[in-house]
Design a protein around this motif. Structure first.
Motif, PDB file in Angstrom:
ATOM      1  N   ALA A  67       4.619   3.615  -1.938  1.00 33.28           N
ATOM      2  CA  ALA A  67       3.631   2.432  -1.627  1.00 33.28           C
ATOM      3  C   ALA A  67       3.813   1.996  -0.301  1.00 33.28           C
ATOM      4  CB  ALA A  67       3.868   1.504  -2.785  1.00 33.28           C
ATOM      5  N   GLU A  68       4.921   1.811   0.083  1.00 36.14           N
ATOM      6  CA  GLU A  68       5.227   0.812   1.557  1.00 36.14           C
ATOM      7  C   GLU A  68       4.618   2.058   2.744  1.00 36.14           C
ATOM      8  OE1 GLU A  68       8.237  -1.669   3.698  1.00 36.14           O
ATOM      9  OE2 GLU A  68       9.272  -0.477   2.058  1.00 36.14           O
ATOM     10  N   VAL A  69       4.907   3.278   2.546  1.00 31.97           N
ATOM     11  CA  VAL A  69       4.616   4.186   3.367  1.00 31.97           C
ATOM     12  C   VAL A  69       3.173   4.138   3.592  1.00 31.97           C
ATOM     13  CG1 VAL A  69       4.539   6.674   4.005  1.00 31.97           C
ATOM     14  CG2 VAL A  69       6.770   5.696   3.366  1.00 31.97           C
ATOM     15  N   LEU A  70       2.564   3.954   2.386  1.00 34.00           N
ATOM     16  CA  LEU A  70       1.057   4.015   2.377  1.00 34.00           C
ATOM     17  C   LEU A  70       0.516   2.863   2.732  1.00 34.00           C
ATOM     18  CD1 LEU A  70       0.687   6.461  -0.710  1.00 34.00           C
ATOM     19  CD2 LEU A  70       0.226   7.033   1.813  1.00 34.00           C
ATOM     20  N   GLY A  71       0.951   1.953   3.178  1.00 37.11           N
ATOM     21  CA  GLY A  71       0.663   0.567   3.620  1.00 37.11           C
ATOM     22  C   GLY A  71       0.592  -0.320   2.543  1.00 37.11           C
ATOM     23  N   MET A  72       0.991  -0.549   1.574  1.00 33.51           N
ATOM     24  CA  MET A  72       0.981  -1.729   0.648  1.00 33.51           C
ATOM     25  C   MET A  72       1.528  -2.820   1.382  1.00 33.51           C
ATOM     26  SD  MET A  72       3.082  -2.394  -3.085  1.00 33.51           S
ATOM     27  CE  MET A  72       1.738  -1.932  -4.085  1.00 33.51           C
ATOM     28  N   PRO A  73       0.725  -3.962   1.248  1.00 37.41           N
ATOM     29  CA  PRO A  73       1.124  -5.298   1.920  1.00 37.41           C
ATOM     30  C   PRO A  73       2.439  -5.780   1.602  1.00 37.41           C
ATOM     31  CG  PRO A  73      -1.132  -5.246   1.018  1.00 37.41           C
ATOM     32  CD  PRO A  73      -0.525  -4.098   0.430  1.00 37.41           C
ATOM     33  N   SER A  74       3.110  -6.272   2.606  1.00 35.76           N
ATOM     34  CA  SER A  74       4.443  -6.805   2.175  1.00 35.76           C
ATOM     35  C   SER A  74       4.782  -7.841   1.107  1.00 35.76           C
ATOM     36  CB  SER A  74       5.095  -7.445   3.651  1.00 35.76           C
ATOM     37  OG  SER A  74       5.259  -6.411   4.628  1.00 35.76           O
ATOM     38  N   ALA A  75       3.608  -8.599   0.843  1.00 35.87           N
ATOM     39  CA  ALA A  75       3.870  -9.657   0.003  1.00 35.87           C
ATOM     40  C   ALA A  75       3.685  -8.786  -1.400  1.00 35.87           C
ATOM     41  CB  ALA A  75       2.687 -10.438  -0.083  1.00 35.87           C
ATOM     42  N   ALA A  76       3.017  -7.830  -1.532  1.00 37.81           N
ATOM     43  CA  ALA A  76       2.913  -7.247  -2.711  1.00 37.81           C
ATOM     44  C   ALA A  76       4.238  -6.416  -3.092  1.00 37.81           C
ATOM     45  CB  ALA A  76       1.732  -6.111  -2.791  1.00 37.81           C
ATOM     46  N   LEU A  77       4.642  -5.857  -1.999  1.00 39.73           N
ATOM     47  CA  LEU A  77       6.150  -5.041  -2.095  1.00 39.73           C
ATOM     48  C   LEU A  77       7.058  -6.159  -2.750  1.00 39.73           C
ATOM     49  CD1 LEU A  77       6.009  -2.793   1.082  1.00 39.73           C
ATOM     50  CD2 LEU A  77       6.072  -1.944  -1.309  1.00 39.73           C
ATOM     51  N   ALA A 120       0.307   2.841  -9.036  1.00 41.30           N
ATOM     52  CA  ALA A 120      -1.359   2.877  -8.696  1.00 41.30           C
ATOM     53  C   ALA A 120      -1.654   2.681  -7.308  1.00 41.30           C
ATOM     54  CB  ALA A 120      -1.844   1.710  -9.445  1.00 41.30           C
ATOM     55  N   TRP A 121      -0.864   1.977  -6.522  1.00 43.59           N
ATOM     56  CA  TRP A 121      -1.274   1.847  -5.169  1.00 43.59           C
ATOM     57  C   TRP A 121      -0.984   3.440  -4.673  1.00 43.59           C
ATOM     58  CZ3 TRP A 121      -3.214  -1.848  -1.773  1.00 43.59           C
ATOM     59  CH2 TRP A 121      -2.902  -1.531  -0.251  1.00 43.59           C
ATOM     60  N   SER A 122      -0.117   3.953  -4.710  1.00 48.71           N
ATOM     61  CA  SER A 122       0.395   5.089  -4.113  1.00 48.71           C
ATOM     62  C   SER A 122      -0.878   6.068  -4.437  1.00 48.71           C
ATOM     63  CB  SER A 122       1.553   5.720  -4.499  1.00 48.71           C
ATOM     64  OG  SER A 122       2.704   4.938  -4.181  1.00 48.71           O
ATOM     65  N   LEU A 123      -1.046   6.255  -5.571  1.00 46.54           N
ATOM     66  CA  LEU A 123      -2.314   6.925  -6.210  1.00 46.54           C
ATOM     67  C   LEU A 123      -3.415   6.851  -5.529  1.00 46.54           C
ATOM     68  CD1 LEU A 123      -2.771   9.577  -8.030  1.00 46.54           C
ATOM     69  CD2 LEU A 123      -3.328   7.986  -9.788  1.00 46.54           C
ATOM     70  N   TRP A 124      -4.039   5.619  -5.676  1.00 49.30           N
ATOM     71  CA  TRP A 124      -5.174   5.110  -5.126  1.00 49.30           C
ATOM     72  C   TRP A 124      -5.384   5.276  -3.369  1.00 49.30           C
ATOM     73  CZ3 TRP A 124      -9.877   3.795  -6.302  1.00 49.30           C
ATOM     74  CH2 TRP A 124     -10.674   3.208  -5.514  1.00 49.30           C
ATOM     75  N   ARG A 125      -4.157   4.950  -2.821  1.00 50.40           N
ATOM     76  CA  ARG A 125      -4.290   5.221  -1.327  1.00 50.40           C
ATOM     77  C   ARG A 125      -3.989   6.792  -0.952  1.00 50.40           C
ATOM     78  NH1 ARG A 125      -4.972   1.373   2.656  1.00 50.40           N
ATOM     79  NH2 ARG A 125      -3.581   2.449   3.766  1.00 50.40           N
ATOM     80  N   SER A 126      -3.517   7.730  -1.769  1.00 52.90           N
ATOM     81  CA  SER A 126      -3.526   8.871  -1.454  1.00 52.90           C
ATOM     82  C   SER A 126      -4.751   9.474  -1.671  1.00 52.90           C
ATOM     83  CB  SER A 126      -2.206   9.400  -2.571  1.00 52.90           C
ATOM     84  OG  SER A 126      -1.207   9.252  -2.234  1.00 52.90           O
ATOM     85  N   LEU A 127      -5.492   9.156  -2.706  1.00 53.68           N
ATOM     86  CA  LEU A 127      -6.755  10.130  -3.071  1.00 53.68           C
ATOM     87  C   LEU A 127      -8.031   9.418  -2.341  1.00 53.68           C
ATOM     88  CD1 LEU A 127      -6.050  10.258  -7.072  1.00 53.68           C
ATOM     89  CD2 LEU A 127      -5.911  11.905  -5.354  1.00 53.68           C
ATOM     90  N   PHE A 128      -8.036   8.207  -2.062  1.00 50.83           N
ATOM     91  CA  PHE A 128      -9.320   7.616  -1.781  1.00 50.83           C
ATOM     92  C   PHE A 128      -9.374   6.725  -0.479  1.00 50.83           C
ATOM     93  CE2 PHE A 128      -9.422   7.304  -6.193  1.00 50.83           C
ATOM     94  CZ  PHE A 128     -10.307   8.353  -6.480  1.00 50.83           C
ATOM     95  N   GLN A 129      -8.281   6.501   0.241  1.00 48.81           N
ATOM     96  CA  GLN A 129      -7.992   5.576   1.559  1.00 48.81           C
ATOM     97  C   GLN A 129      -7.396   6.329   2.680  1.00 48.81           C
ATOM     98  OE1 GLN A 129      -9.257   2.501   1.258  1.00 48.81           O
ATOM     99  NE2 GLN A 129      -9.930   2.956  -0.838  1.00 48.81           N
ATOM    100  N   ILE A 130      -6.977   7.212   2.494  1.00 49.19           N
ATOM    101  CA  ILE A 130      -6.152   7.950   3.691  1.00 49.19           C
ATOM    102  C   ILE A 130      -7.128   8.965   4.225  1.00 49.19           C
ATOM    103  CG2 ILE A 130      -4.246   9.389   4.471  1.00 49.19           C
ATOM    104  CD1 ILE A 130      -2.747   7.609   3.009  1.00 49.19           C
TER     105      ILE A 130
END
Length: 130
Positions: A67-77, A120-130
């Motif tokens: 999630a961090e590598v895929l750009g999750m906001p620091s606050a969420a981490l 969920a963040w990792s899956l979402w970013r991997s499939l739809f945001q990058i």
């Protein structure tokens, strides 16, 4: 240079793993039980506290790192990592103290929330945001 958050939590969780492992070994020495748990309730609770920690923490940290590598906001981490830490502390404390109670179930809820957040963040970013 921005702070990388996941390694902070990895360090914390690795350090906590040491006493959880040691208390199992110390009880084995005290009781002479070499394998499994025998009929010793204290040993069984220590084994489950250690085992559940070992079953949940590594996958949660892998998901957190992704999630961090895929750009999750620091606050969420920080929130997810805090949930994971609080959940593991509550769960282990309850198992070691009494075996069952609100800390055990509440700890699992917090652990699952962190896992779901990171996954969920990792899956979402991997499939739809990058």
């Amino acid at each position: 240079m921005p702070i990388v958050i996941t390694p902070i939590f990895i360090g914390l969780f690795v350090i906590v793993q040491v006493p959880l492992t040691l208390i199992v070994g110390m009880r084995r020495v005290q009781t002479g039980i070499r394998f499994f748990g025998g009929d010793d309730d204290v040993l069984l609770r220590r084994m489950r506290a250690h085992g559940n920690y070992t079953e949940t923490v590594p996958i949660a940290l892998l998901a957190m790192g992704c999630a961090e590598v895929l750009g999750m906001p620091s606050a969420a981490l920080w929130v997810g990592g805090g949930f994971l830490a609080a959940g593991r502390i509550a769960h282990a404390t309850e198992i070691l103290r009494s075996g069952w109670g609100p800390g055990r179930s509440g700890g699992m809820v917090l652990t699952f929330l962190a896992m779901l957040e990171f996954g969920a963040w990792s899956l979402w970013r991997s499939l739809f945001q990058i």
